[in-house]
Design a protein around this motif. Structure first.
Motif, PDB file in Angstrom:
ATOM      1  N   ALA A   1       0.829   4.117  -2.690  1.00  0.00           N
ATOM      2  CA  ALA A   1       0.535   5.506  -2.335  1.00  0.00           C
ATOM      3  C   ALA A   1       1.667   6.425  -2.777  1.00  0.00           C
ATOM      4  CB  ALA A   1       0.301   5.615  -0.833  1.00  0.00           C
TER       5      ALA A   1
ATOM      6  N   ALA B   1       0.839  -1.203   0.000  1.00  0.00           N
ATOM      7  CA  ALA B   1       0.000   0.000   0.000  1.00  0.00           C
ATOM      8  C   ALA B   1       0.873   1.251   0.000  1.00  0.00           C
ATOM      9  CB  ALA B   1      -0.922  -0.010   1.225  1.00  0.00           C
TER      10      ALA B   1
ATOM     11  N   VAL C   1      -5.780   7.980  -4.020  1.00  0.00           N
ATOM     12  CA  VAL C   1      -6.665   8.240  -2.890  1.00  0.00           C
ATOM     13  C   VAL C   1      -6.992   9.726  -2.779  1.00  0.00           C
ATOM     14  CG1 VAL C   1      -6.796   8.241  -0.385  1.00  0.00           C
ATOM     15  CG2 VAL C   1      -6.067   6.180  -1.570  1.00  0.00           C
TER      16      VAL C   1
ATOM     17  N   VAL D   1      -2.517  -0.739  -6.790  1.00  0.00           N
ATOM     18  CA  VAL D   1      -1.123  -0.273  -6.728  1.00  0.00           C
ATOM     19  C   VAL D   1      -0.614   0.179  -8.091  1.00  0.00           C
ATOM     20  CG1 VAL D   1       1.269  -1.078  -6.450  1.00  0.00           C
ATOM     21  CG2 VAL D   1      -0.424  -1.631  -4.696  1.00  0.00           C
TER      22      VAL D   1
ATOM     23  N   TRP E   1      -4.653   3.065  -4.170  1.00  0.00           N
ATOM     24  CA  TRP E   1      -3.675   3.816  -3.364  1.00  0.00           C
ATOM     25  C   TRP E   1      -3.060   5.016  -4.070  1.00  0.00           C
ATOM     26  CZ3 TRP E   1      -4.247   3.290   1.538  1.00  0.00           C
ATOM     27  CH2 TRP E   1      -4.596   2.073   2.105  1.00  0.00           C
TER      28      TRP E   1
ATOM     29  N   TYR F   1       0.180  -6.167  -5.078  1.00  0.00           N
ATOM     30  CA  TYR F   1       0.906  -6.189  -3.798  1.00  0.00           C
ATOM     31  C   TYR F   1       2.012  -7.233  -3.891  1.00  0.00           C
ATOM     32  CZ  TYR F   1      -2.544  -3.606  -0.889  1.00  0.00           C
ATOM     33  OH  TYR F   1      -3.356  -2.665  -0.313  1.00  0.00           O
TER      34      TYR F   1
ATOM     35  N   PHE G   1      -8.593   4.877   5.496  1.00  0.00           N
ATOM     36  CA  PHE G   1      -7.488   4.216   4.796  1.00  0.00           C
ATOM     37  C   PHE G   1      -6.163   4.607   5.442  1.00  0.00           C
ATOM     38  CE2 PHE G   1     -10.081   4.558   0.593  1.00  0.00           C
ATOM     39  CZ  PHE G   1     -10.883   3.508   0.998  1.00  0.00           C
ATOM     40  N   TYR G   2      -6.087   5.848   5.861  1.00  0.00           N
ATOM     41  CA  TYR G   2      -4.851   6.363   6.455  1.00  0.00           C
ATOM     42  C   TYR G   2      -4.656   5.830   7.873  1.00  0.00           C
ATOM     43  CZ  TYR G   2      -1.705   9.867   8.476  1.00  0.00           C
ATOM     44  OH  TYR G   2      -0.677  10.490   9.134  1.00  0.00           O
TER      45      TYR G   2
END
Ligand code: SF4
Ligand code: SF4
Lengths: 373, 428
Positions: free
Chosen positions: B85, B81, B290, B399, B287, B108, B235-236
């Motif tokens: 991000a 993640a 977002v 991702v 990610w 992932y 999510f954070y």
């Protein structure tokens, strides 16, 4: 009694054959999606287990349930069911394998549940005593489910008879496999493929009888044929729904002499111990037989198995035949290739989009590959 | 330690930095997520110096038995993640493809497998594992992924096999999973070379349970209008319930966060200014996008008030019995959101629709995650039939940014919001 040619007719058009069995003999037909489906138990219940193989037609209805990044096999099977082409089925059995089959079972249960539906949630690791016990428990539950649904008790003798029958079939298929390996010139790759697929469709008693004759006849022809000097290949992957591949290989100057496929060795590898209680013995075979990538027997089991297969078959190279979007096989490919490289065994990757893809597209690649061998 | 070894010097540097940071947090009232993650990763990365063991574990795996033995758990998925991000996903995924991994595989897994060989990514790679713990309650991918890493790092692999619950949790499955918890404990003892501390496990179990309840309470605050937080905030804040569940740190962080959210609620502050529409999100976040998505929805005065993803880490508290943590843990870990049938998932979604009182459902059809995404079309249909709210399905990847088409997605969101607005207007 069937010949290879009549097997081919059945494999090409299995539905009329099955519908007929149902109409004429009142045979119950149970669909399955994997080589881990406990066929012996289904057979002992008096039903005919039939492996489903997706669809030749375009995907329309299944599109509304499974996204485009789902493998064509799973989408194809659903398409067949949603377009009522599988209406002859009395039930469906979903062994737990990959994530896609897992969800196919859910989608089926929610949208199509007109018939008996069983999930056989096998363990994923096959290495521990606990997993073995769980496997036996799951098979026992499945047996009880089946008895309830088909309204018929499955006795110890029923099971023992089925186990014996399946052992005979598997032993014969193993003999056929060895015959092809030693004398690929007597058995065309397509015919081998046809026989294995027929083994998953045709009434097993008749299949056994027919195969006994076929194998005996083939063994007789060995003396008359000239040994071939073609490049020897092992095919590795999931199910092969591209019988054209055998022609493509032949045209490229090669011949398939062995495999690690669901429509091949993984279907008939391993014999069930007839001295043990049947369910326990069936579980025992699952633990011992050549493993599928969705199950775990060790971190290098499949790599070791493919090298062993290449050695036993005295092969010159390996062709990986993978279906697009098939996760378990795609994950194993890089390390298997690497293990083969370390042994100086060349390999070629062919990724297939779906069933209708023409073999011509892979022809050139196969030719180049065979040339370097 | 060899002082001239640059690798060791670097680890020592990371360690000292982490310690200094930790000390500074003592004087700070409420450490931020960033502070805590920095300390966590520096401790993990300096495990060699401190002589602690590192376990890589799947996000849905039982971490409590590791924490109780002082093992540092590391989550490749959380790392994935972070890679996503920080928009480093596409590069690492390409690297994995060059290694032979098909680009249809979970991103992932792909980015982690590639990252391990180059120590790349936003934090220079994860610390080398001493053991791998793979729980397949989320997917079959993790089995293949952890097999790959077990070959690469040549360390012991423990597989916790949690049979899929299509229609229920059967007794043979319960027995099987329960017996594996004992094997798991044995495995940890073997790798750590010391006796298991069951007393400590009981404490960790209580902390974990408390953490999950706190996390649920935090998410629950978004049921209020206007919502003090959104799914994008969840999510954070999720990182700790994944990585540090079962520690005091996670508990105090979420207690603090809960107080903040309650305060916002009391003062009527919404996270989206002038919140008019409330939406539910399904599947793993996209990610790399977002922030973009959050702004996009906010520009329509829409708040994504809840999601099925972050609630997965507290969705099974109903199965946990504090007094028999080990026994009930087996059930709780087996019946998580991704390990149940599509019909039961749909039921959960509908419960959330009612609880958070939403006007629409946004489903991320995530090419990477087949078990999460296959079945979504049926969930969409069931939700339509039972609640009649509009649904939007966006195809993307969590991702790998290469499969994100910004203009197309923007258009679809705009059209979807028009429908929601229309509906709301007609309803008055
Ligand atoms: S081809 Fe692969 S993904 Fe498709 S059903 Fe078979 S194992 Fe599953
Ligand atoms: S396939 Fe899905 S559940 Fe599994 S690791 Fe990838 S994102 Fe997670």
């Amino acid at each position: 009694m069937y010949s290879i040619a009549s097997f081919r007719d059945i494999v090409d058009q299995p539905y009329p054959y099955l519908q007929n069995l149902k109409n004429l003999q009142g045979k119950k037909i149970v669909g399955t999606v994997c080589t881990y489906a406990p066929e012996e138990i289904i057979h002992a219940a008096g039903a005919l287990p039939v492996r489903l193989f997706g669809s030749d037609s375009a995907i329309h209805r299944a599109e509304l349930h499974l996204q485009s990044y789902c493998c064509s096999l799973v989408r194809g099977i659903l398409e067949e069911a949603l377009t009522d082409r599988l209406d002859f089925l009395d039930g469906m059995v979903f062994p737990h394998t990959c994530d896609s089959i897992q969800r196919l079972s859910d989608v089926w249960r929610i949208n199509l549940k007109k018939t008996f539906h069983a999930d056989v949630v096998l363990p994923v690791k096959l290495t521990t005593a606990g997993a073995r016990q769980y496997l036996i428990d799951v098979l026992d539950r499945f047996k009880a489910d089946l008895e309830r649904q088909l309204g018929r008790e499955i006795t110890h003798d029923d099971l023992a008879r089925s186990v014996k029958l399946y052992n005979q079939i598997r032993l014969l298929l193993q003999r056929l496999y060895r015959l092809r390996c030693d004398h690929p010139e007597v058995l065309d790759g397509r015919d081998y493929h046809t026989i294995i697929r027929a083994a998953m469709i045709v009434e097993r008693e008749i299949f056994l009888e027919s195969l006994t004759t076929i194998v005996a006849d083939l063994e007789k022809t060995v003396m008359q044929t000239k040994p071939s000097h073609l490049k020897r290949l092992v095919i590795c992957g999931g199910i092969c729904t591209h019988p054209d591949i055998y022609e493509a290989i032949a045209e490229a100057g090669g011949v398939a002499v062995g495999d690690d496929l669901c429509t091949g060795q993984r279907y008939f590898d391993g014999i069930i111990d007839e001295a043990l209680p049947p369910v326990e013995a069936i579980a025992g075979r699952y633990i011992r037989r050549a493993v599928c990538p969705a199950k775990h027997t060790g971190i290098t089991s499949r790599g070791e198995n493919i090298i062993r297969t290449v050695r036993q078959c005295r092969a010159d190279g390996v062709v990986f035949l993978l279906l697009k979007f098939c996760d378990p096989h795609a994950f194993d490919y890089p390390y298997m290739r690497e293990m083969l490289e370390r042994e100086n065994i060349p390999s070629l990757l062919l990724e297939m989009e779906d069933q209708s893809q023409a073999a011509g597209q892979v022809q050139t690649r196969l030719e180049t590959f065979v040339q370097i061998l | 330690m060899n002082q001239s070894d640059p690798g060791a010097m670097k680890t020592l540097g990371v360690y000292l930095f982490g310690q200094a940071k930790k000390l500074s947090l003592k004087f700070k009232k409420a450490p931020t997520m960033k502070d805590l993650m920095m300390v966590y990763y520096s401790e993990a990365k300096s495990a060699k110096v401190t002589g602690r063991k590192v376990a890589w574990i799947t996000s849905g795996g039982p971490v409590e038995p590791l924490i109780a033995m002082g093992v540092i758990p590391v989550y490749p998925e959380n790392h994935g993640a972070m890679i996503g991000a920080s928009k480093m996903g596409a590069g690492l995924c390409e690297k994995a493809e060059a290694m032979g991994y098909s680009n249809d595989l979970c991103s992932y897994a792909r980015s982690d497998i590639a990252c391990a060989t180059v120590n790349g990514g936003p934090i220079g790679g994860l610390p080398r594992p001493d053991m791998l713990v793979c729980c397949n309650n989320i997917c079959g991918t993790v089995l293949k992924w952890y097999e790959t890493q077990a070959r690469y790092f040549n360390v012991p692999l423990f597989i916790l096999d949690t049979p899929f619950c299509h229609t229920g949790y059967f007794e043979e499955a319960a027995r099987y999973v329960r017996s594996q918890i004992d094997e798991y404990i044995q495995f940890i003892e073997d790798v750590c070379g010391k006796k298991y501390d069951f007393e400590r496990l009981r404490e960790v179990g209580l902390l974990s349970f408390e953490g999950q309840k706190l996390w649920q309470a935090v998410l629950d605050t978004a049921a209020v209008r206007p919502a003090p937080m959104s799914a994008f905030d969840a999510f954070y804040h999720l990182a700790l319930i994944v990585t540090l569940r079962g520690t005091k740190t996670a508990g105090s962080y979420y207690r603090n966060l809960l107080a903040q959210m309650k305060d916002r609620v009391a003062r009527g502050i919404g996270v989206v200014p002038d919140e008019k529409y409330r939406l539910l999100w399904d599947n793993i976040p996209i990610w790399p996008r977002v922030r973009w998505l959050s702004q996009k929805f906010a520009s329509h005065n829409a708040c994504l008030v809840a999601d099925t993803y972050t609630s997965a880490w507290c969705g099974t508290t109903k199965y946990i019995d504090e007094s028999r943590f080990i026994d009930s843990m087996a059930e709780a870990y087996t019946r998580i959101y991704l390990n149940i049938g599509v019909d039961e998932m749909a039921k959960t979604v509908i419960e959330m629709i009612d609880k958070y009182d939403v006007d629409g459902l946004v489903l991320h059809s995530n090419r990477s995650c087949k078990p999460y995404s296959f079945g979504q079309l049926d969930i969409e249909r069931i939700v339509g039939e039972e609640r009649g709210i509009p649904c939007l399905m966006l195809e993307a990847d969590m991702v790998d940014d290469r499969s994100f088409s910004e203009s197309q997605i923007a258009t679809r969101i705009d059209a979807f919001m028009e429908i929601i607005k229309e509906r709301k207007k007609n309803k008055g």
